[in-house]
Design a protein around this motif. Structure first.
Motif, PDB file in Angstrom:
ATOM      1  N   ALA A  41       0.833  -1.199   0.000  1.00  0.00           N
ATOM      2  CA  ALA A  41       0.000   0.000   0.000  1.00  0.00           C
ATOM      3  C   ALA A  41       0.869   1.252   0.000  1.00  0.00           C
ATOM      4  N   ASP A  42       0.302   2.327  -0.528  1.00  0.00           N
ATOM      5  CA  ASP A  42       0.942   3.647  -0.465  1.00  0.00           C
ATOM      6  C   ASP A  42       0.045   4.513   0.411  1.00  0.00           C
ATOM      7  N   ILE A  43       0.514   4.779   1.628  1.00  0.00           N
ATOM      8  CA  ILE A  43      -0.300   5.544   2.573  1.00  0.00           C
ATOM      9  C   ILE A  43       0.293   6.927   2.859  1.00  0.00           C
ATOM     10  N   GLY A  44       1.135   7.398   1.948  1.00  0.00           N
ATOM     11  CA  GLY A  44       1.692   8.741   2.088  1.00  0.00           C
ATOM     12  C   GLY A  44       2.833   8.853   3.085  1.00  0.00           C
ATOM     13  N   MET A  45       3.644   7.798   3.219  1.00  0.00           N
ATOM     14  CA  MET A  45       4.817   7.835   4.101  1.00  0.00           C
ATOM     15  C   MET A  45       5.992   8.398   3.319  1.00  0.00           C
ATOM     16  N   GLU A  46       6.782   9.251   3.991  1.00  0.00           N
ATOM     17  CA  GLU A  46       7.973   9.793   3.331  1.00  0.00           C
ATOM     18  C   GLU A  46       9.064  10.120   4.337  1.00  0.00           C
ATOM     19  N   ILE A  47      10.289  10.044   3.844  1.00  0.00           N
ATOM     20  CA  ILE A  47      11.455  10.495   4.589  1.00  0.00           C
ATOM     21  C   ILE A  47      12.014  11.661   3.792  1.00  0.00           C
ATOM     22  N   ARG A  48      12.019  12.835   4.402  1.00  0.00           N
ATOM     23  CA  ARG A  48      12.472  14.035   3.710  1.00  0.00           C
ATOM     24  C   ARG A  48      13.992  14.177   3.779  1.00  0.00           C
ATOM     25  N   LYS A  49      14.482  15.114   2.993  1.00  0.00           N
ATOM     26  CA  LYS A  49      15.916  15.336   2.845  1.00  0.00           C
ATOM     27  C   LYS A  49      16.613  15.592   4.181  1.00  0.00           C
ATOM     28  N   ASP A  50      15.898  16.215   5.114  1.00  0.00           N
ATOM     29  CA  ASP A  50      16.488  16.527   6.424  1.00  0.00           C
ATOM     30  C   ASP A  50      16.432  15.345   7.393  1.00  0.00           C
ATOM     31  N   GLY A  51      15.937  14.185   6.936  1.00  0.00           N
ATOM     32  CA  GLY A  51      15.858  12.997   7.772  1.00  0.00           C
ATOM     33  C   GLY A  51      14.563  12.860   8.553  1.00  0.00           C
ATOM     34  N   SER A  52      13.660  13.835   8.425  1.00  0.00           N
ATOM     35  CA  SER A  52      12.391  13.754   9.146  1.00  0.00           C
ATOM     36  C   SER A  52      11.436  12.796   8.443  1.00  0.00           C
ATOM     37  N   TRP A  53      10.600  12.134   9.235  1.00  0.00           N
ATOM     38  CA  TRP A  53       9.616  11.177   8.745  1.00  0.00           C
ATOM     39  C   TRP A  53       8.250  11.833   8.752  1.00  0.00           C
ATOM     40  N   TRP A  54       7.470  11.594   7.686  1.00  0.00           N
ATOM     41  CA  TRP A  54       6.156  12.223   7.524  1.00  0.00           C
ATOM     42  C   TRP A  54       5.126  11.182   7.110  1.00  0.00           C
ATOM     43  N   HIS A  55       3.878  11.433   7.490  1.00  0.00           N
ATOM     44  CA  HIS A  55       2.755  10.616   7.045  1.00  0.00           C
ATOM     45  C   HIS A  55       1.628  11.552   6.655  1.00  0.00           C
ATOM     46  N   GLU A  56       1.255  11.501   5.377  1.00  0.00           N
ATOM     47  CA  GLU A  56       0.188  12.350   4.829  1.00  0.00           C
ATOM     48  C   GLU A  56       0.343  13.810   5.238  1.00  0.00           C
ATOM     49  N   GLY A  57       1.578  14.324   5.114  1.00  0.00           N
ATOM     50  CA  GLY A  57       1.837  15.742   5.373  1.00  0.00           C
ATOM     51  C   GLY A  57       2.047  16.117   6.829  1.00  0.00           C
ATOM     52  N   THR A  58       2.051  15.145   7.744  1.00  0.00           N
ATOM     53  CA  THR A  58       2.266  15.430   9.163  1.00  0.00           C
ATOM     54  C   THR A  58       3.569  14.779   9.612  1.00  0.00           C
ATOM     55  N   VAL A  59       4.410  15.568  10.265  1.00  0.00           N
ATOM     56  CA  VAL A  59       5.704  15.065  10.726  1.00  0.00           C
ATOM     57  C   VAL A  59       5.516  14.150  11.937  1.00  0.00           C
ATOM     58  N   PHE A  60       6.339  13.099  11.997  1.00  0.00           N
ATOM     59  CA  PHE A  60       6.353  12.217  13.169  1.00  0.00           C
ATOM     60  C   PHE A  60       7.051  12.967  14.292  1.00  0.00           C
ATOM     61  N   LYS A  61       6.395  13.113  15.425  1.00  0.00           N
ATOM     62  CA  LYS A  61       6.996  13.813  16.552  1.00  0.00           C
ATOM     63  C   LYS A  61       7.574  12.850  17.581  1.00  0.00           C
ATOM     64  N   ARG A  62       7.196  11.591  17.494  1.00  0.00           N
ATOM     65  CA  ARG A  62       7.682  10.592  18.454  1.00  0.00           C
ATOM     66  C   ARG A  62       8.895   9.861  17.886  1.00  0.00           C
ATOM     67  N   GLN A  63      10.059  10.152  18.449  1.00  0.00           N
ATOM     68  CA  GLN A  63      11.294   9.525  17.982  1.00  0.00           C
ATOM     69  C   GLN A  63      11.240   8.010  18.130  1.00  0.00           C
ATOM     70  N   LYS A  64      10.573   7.511  19.154  1.00  0.00           N
ATOM     71  CA  LYS A  64      10.494   6.057  19.344  1.00  0.00           C
ATOM     72  C   LYS A  64       9.773   5.383  18.178  1.00  0.00           C
ATOM     73  N   LEU A  65       8.799   6.067  17.590  1.00  0.00           N
ATOM     74  CA  LEU A  65       8.098   5.517  16.445  1.00  0.00           C
ATOM     75  C   LEU A  65       9.016   5.482  15.217  1.00  0.00           C
ATOM     76  N   VAL A  66       9.774   6.553  15.018  1.00  0.00           N
ATOM     77  CA  VAL A  66      10.752   6.586  13.916  1.00  0.00           C
ATOM     78  C   VAL A  66      11.781   5.477  14.116  1.00  0.00           C
ATOM     79  N   ASP A  67      12.268   5.331  15.354  1.00  0.00           N
ATOM     80  CA  ASP A  67      13.247   4.276  15.647  1.00  0.00           C
ATOM     81  C   ASP A  67      12.682   2.895  15.325  1.00  0.00           C
ATOM     82  N   LEU A  68      11.436   2.665  15.723  1.00  0.00           N
ATOM     83  CA  LEU A  68      10.787   1.379  15.448  1.00  0.00           C
ATOM     84  C   LEU A  68      10.648   1.147  13.943  1.00  0.00           C
ATOM     85  N   PHE A  69      10.115   2.129  13.233  1.00  0.00           N
ATOM     86  CA  PHE A  69       9.934   1.980  11.787  1.00  0.00           C
ATOM     87  C   PHE A  69      11.271   1.786  11.067  1.00  0.00           C
TER      88      PHE A  69
END
Length: 195
Positions: A41-69
């Protein structure tokens, strides 16, 4: 001037564990290369140039979630990147690199210099034949983009300060800047490109 490694690699690993709260070092990861689920599936997940993780235009604020993914991230031979589980895979759009190399350290192992790269998720690798360093030069701007292979086909792009540290470690030979790690030599560009 070439930086001389003064720290033993084991001591460096202990130091990294102490100063980086989420330092991973060597860790057991899920066998994502063995998983080939049918559902994608394509659910709008992205890793931007600055290393931040996004889902449908919203940045992930929980580092533990980024670490898990980051532990279930896989890049396939066709260049596509996914979050993979045994049951499904989700497309991840990657703007540049999967991770950012935020720290460079120089140590010694078996009387050889070892360059250690630590990423924005706290994972560290020793630059070697298994974790090579490469530099792409933009043909228009001549700006270098340095990358190191972290695992699988996943790379980290070195942040500018980390790359400057690498340049300080380099030796110039016939106009080329070279660094050594684990007995391997890696070119990081020409003297004119870094000027």
């Amino acid at each position: 001037m070439v930086s001389q490694p003064t720290t033993d690699i084991e001591q460096l690993n202990k130091t990294l564990q102490a100063i980086i709260p989420n330092a991973k070092g060597e860790r057991k990861l899920p066998p994502v290369d063995q998983w080939n689920p049918e559902h994608c599936a394509d659910i709008g997940m992205e890793i931007r140039k600055d290393g931040s993780w996004w889902h449908e235009g919203t940045v992930f604020k929980r580092q533990k979630l980024v670490d898990l993914f980051s532990t279930i991230l896989r890049k396939d031979a066709d260049g596509s990147t996914y979050l993979v589980t045994p049951y499904e895979k989700v497309i991840v759009h990657v703007e540049d690199a999967h991770f950012i190399g935020v720290r460079i350290d120089l140590a010694r192992k078996n009387d050889l210099p070892v360059i250690v790269v630590t990423t924005n998720i706290g994972e560290s690798v020793e630059v070697s034949a298994d974790h090579p360093l490469r530099v792409e030069i933009d043909p228009e701007t001549q700006e270098p983009s340095p990358y190191v292979l972290i695992r699988g086909r996943l790379e980290a792009k070195l942040a500018r300060p980390a790359f400057y540290e690498l340049v300080d470690m380099a030796e110039e030979k016939n106009g080329e800047l070279l660094v050594s790690s684990h007995g391997e030599t890696f070119s990081i560009g020409s003297v004119s490109e870094q000027a």
